[in-house]
Design a protein around this motif. Structure first.
Motif, mmCIF file in Angstrom:
data_model
loop_
_atom_site.group_PDB
_atom_site.id
_atom_site.type_symbol
_atom_site.label_atom_id
_atom_site.label_comp_id
_atom_site.label_asym_id
_atom_site.label_seq_id
_atom_site.Cartn_x
_atom_site.Cartn_y
_atom_site.Cartn_z
ATOM 1 N N LYS A 142 0.568 -1.245 -0.346
ATOM 2 C CA LYS A 142 -0.125 -0.110 0.238
ATOM 3 C C LYS A 142 0.829 1.394 0.102
ATOM 4 O O LYS A 142 1.833 1.027 0.214
ATOM 5 C CB LYS A 142 -0.742 0.415 1.485
ATOM 6 N N PHE A 143 0.940 2.456 -0.918
ATOM 7 C CA PHE A 143 1.437 3.619 -0.630
ATOM 8 C C PHE A 143 0.667 4.232 0.244
ATOM 9 O O PHE A 143 -1.021 4.486 0.451
ATOM 10 C CB PHE A 143 1.114 4.037 -1.859
ATOM 11 N N LEU A 144 1.117 5.544 0.361
ATOM 12 C CA LEU A 144 0.525 6.342 1.883
ATOM 13 C C LEU A 144 1.236 7.579 1.105
ATOM 14 O O LEU A 144 1.534 8.277 0.690
ATOM 15 C CB LEU A 144 1.525 6.242 3.211
ATOM 16 N N THR A 145 0.194 8.144 1.185
ATOM 17 C CA THR A 145 -0.215 9.590 0.743
ATOM 18 C C THR A 145 0.628 10.562 2.155
ATOM 19 O O THR A 145 0.950 10.396 3.253
ATOM 20 C CB THR A 145 -0.930 11.141 1.265
ATOM 21 N N VAL A 146 2.113 11.587 1.761
ATOM 22 C CA VAL A 146 2.031 12.487 2.578
ATOM 23 C C VAL A 146 1.538 13.146 4.173
ATOM 24 O O VAL A 146 2.137 13.247 5.427
ATOM 25 C CB VAL A 146 2.952 13.717 2.173
ATOM 26 N N ALA A 147 0.410 13.507 4.071
ATOM 27 C CA ALA A 147 -0.637 13.973 4.840
ATOM 28 C C ALA A 147 -0.517 12.418 5.658
ATOM 29 O O ALA A 147 -0.928 12.190 6.692
ATOM 30 C CB ALA A 147 -1.734 13.984 4.438
ATOM 31 N N GLU A 148 -0.293 11.057 5.046
ATOM 32 C CA GLU A 148 -1.371 10.161 6.239
ATOM 33 C C GLU A 148 0.679 10.342 7.035
ATOM 34 O O GLU A 148 0.235 9.344 8.167
ATOM 35 C CB GLU A 148 -1.593 8.977 5.319
ATOM 36 N N VAL A 149 0.952 9.811 5.721
ATOM 37 C CA VAL A 149 2.707 9.269 6.940
ATOM 38 C C VAL A 149 2.778 10.226 8.032
ATOM 39 O O VAL A 149 3.143 10.147 9.290
ATOM 40 C CB VAL A 149 4.360 9.529 5.851
ATOM 41 N N ALA A 150 2.754 12.042 7.986
ATOM 42 C CA ALA A 150 2.549 12.725 8.523
ATOM 43 C C ALA A 150 1.648 12.720 10.337
ATOM 44 O O ALA A 150 2.111 12.404 11.021
ATOM 45 C CB ALA A 150 2.676 14.271 8.351
ATOM 46 N N LEU B 68 3.438 9.370 11.765
ATOM 47 C CA LEU B 68 4.443 10.125 13.231
ATOM 48 C C LEU B 68 4.819 11.011 13.865
ATOM 49 O O LEU B 68 5.547 11.152 14.398
ATOM 50 C CB LEU B 68 6.006 10.407 11.867
ATOM 51 N N ARG B 69 3.510 11.381 13.427
ATOM 52 C CA ARG B 69 2.802 12.371 14.304
ATOM 53 C C ARG B 69 3.928 13.737 14.295
ATOM 54 O O ARG B 69 3.951 14.723 14.774
ATOM 55 C CB ARG B 69 2.711 12.503 15.612
ATOM 56 N N VAL B 70 4.226 14.152 12.910
ATOM 57 C CA VAL B 70 5.074 15.090 12.915
ATOM 58 C C VAL B 70 3.951 16.096 11.697
ATOM 59 O O VAL B 70 3.045 15.943 10.855
ATOM 60 C CB VAL B 70 6.029 14.705 11.887
ATOM 61 N N SER B 71 5.028 17.429 11.354
ATOM 62 C CA SER B 71 4.098 18.358 10.367
ATOM 63 C C SER B 71 4.363 17.342 8.934
ATOM 64 O O SER B 71 5.192 16.201 8.129
ATOM 65 C CB SER B 71 4.443 19.173 10.386
ATOM 66 N N LYS B 72 3.455 17.815 7.576
ATOM 67 C CA LYS B 72 3.619 17.020 6.795
ATOM 68 C C LYS B 72 5.293 17.566 5.704
ATOM 69 O O LYS B 72 5.903 17.615 5.345
ATOM 70 C CB LYS B 72 2.691 17.768 5.646
ATOM 71 N N MET B 73 5.305 19.308 6.170
ATOM 72 C CA MET B 73 7.076 19.726 6.006
ATOM 73 C C MET B 73 8.188 18.335 6.417
ATOM 74 O O MET B 73 9.183 18.472 5.691
ATOM 75 C CB MET B 73 7.216 21.148 6.277
ATOM 76 N N SER B 74 7.864 17.664 8.146
ATOM 77 C CA SER B 74 9.190 17.305 7.834
ATOM 78 C C SER B 74 9.103 16.047 6.783
ATOM 79 O O SER B 74 9.749 15.768 6.891
ATOM 80 C CB SER B 74 8.714 16.869 9.721
ATOM 81 N N VAL B 75 8.200 15.572 6.628
ATOM 82 C CA VAL B 75 7.618 14.238 5.833
ATOM 83 C C VAL B 75 8.502 14.391 4.462
ATOM 84 O O VAL B 75 9.193 13.913 3.823
ATOM 85 C CB VAL B 75 6.751 13.887 5.564
ATOM 86 N N TYR B 76 8.509 15.967 4.325
ATOM 87 C CA TYR B 76 8.819 16.046 2.327
ATOM 88 C C TYR B 76 10.486 16.743 2.496
ATOM 89 O O TYR B 76 10.699 16.102 2.163
ATOM 90 C CB TYR B 76 8.188 17.342 1.908
ATOM 91 N N ARG B 77 11.000 17.037 4.143
ATOM 92 C CA ARG B 77 12.240 16.999 4.429
ATOM 93 C C ARG B 77 12.699 15.640 4.422
ATOM 94 O O ARG B 77 14.325 15.966 4.039
ATOM 95 C CB ARG B 77 12.166 17.819 5.824
ATOM 96 N N LEU B 78 12.316 14.701 5.031
ATOM 97 C CA LEU B 78 13.112 13.040 5.280
ATOM 98 C C LEU B 78 13.022 12.815 4.129
ATOM 99 O O LEU B 78 13.385 12.248 3.027
ATOM 100 C CB LEU B 78 12.195 12.696 6.274
ATOM 101 N N ILE B 79 11.490 12.943 3.187
ATOM 102 C CA ILE B 79 11.645 12.343 1.393
ATOM 103 C C ILE B 79 13.098 13.063 0.457
ATOM 104 O O ILE B 79 13.666 12.345 0.072
ATOM 105 C CB ILE B 79 10.424 12.728 0.732
ATOM 106 N N HIS B 80 13.327 14.380 0.980
ATOM 107 C CA HIS B 80 14.046 15.039 -0.066
ATOM 108 C C HIS B 80 15.794 15.295 0.646
ATOM 109 O O HIS B 80 16.663 14.756 0.343
ATOM 110 C CB HIS B 80 13.493 16.815 -0.007
ATOM 111 N N SER B 81 15.348 14.290 1.693
ATOM 112 C CA SER B 81 17.511 14.288 2.185
ATOM 113 C C SER B 81 17.480 12.700 1.668
ATOM 114 O O SER B 81 18.308 12.389 1.932
ATOM 115 C CB SER B 81 17.169 14.623 4.247
ATOM 116 N N GLY B 82 16.773 11.740 1.149
ATOM 117 C CA GLY B 82 16.589 10.877 1.262
ATOM 118 C C GLY B 82 16.521 9.464 2.185
ATOM 119 O O GLY B 82 16.414 8.500 1.882
ATOM 120 N N SER B 83 15.939 9.697 3.278
ATOM 121 C CA SER B 83 16.248 9.224 5.110
ATOM 122 C C SER B 83 14.751 8.496 4.625
ATOM 123 O O SER B 83 14.803 7.345 4.780
ATOM 124 C CB SER B 83 15.747 9.970 5.738
#
Length: 75
Positions: free
Chosen positions: A20-28, A31-46
């Motif tokens: 299953k694929f999750l949206t950025v909002a679902e991941v946020a 993890l109980r973090v902001s969507k921007m934090s998820v975008y940072r994880l994605i762009h950093s390669g983490s």
């Protein structure tokens, strides 16, 4: 030419089942973090993600892998 360089540095999913694929909002929310934090994880390669048009999707397996690697034993 390697398989990864043919696709512009993006690893294709191929025939591997990502589940299953999750949206950025679902991941946020998970993890109980902001969507921007998820975008940072994605762009950093983490956190691995796939780009569909202008949005990102994160495979459940990728989220599980990230969480397993982030586990910290407080003792």
């Amino acid at each position: 030419m390697t398989e990864e360089s043919k696709h512009g540095g993006v690893t294709p999913l191929g025939s591997a089942s990502a589940g299953k694929f999750l949206t950025v909002a679902e991941v946020a929310a998970t993890l109980r973090v902001s969507k921007m934090s998820v975008y940072r994880l994605i762009h950093s390669g983490s956190l691995e993600a796939v780009r569909f048009g202008r949005s990102f999707r994160v495979a459940e397996k990728a989220l599980d892998h990230y969480l397993a690697g982030s586990y910290y034993d407080a003792g």
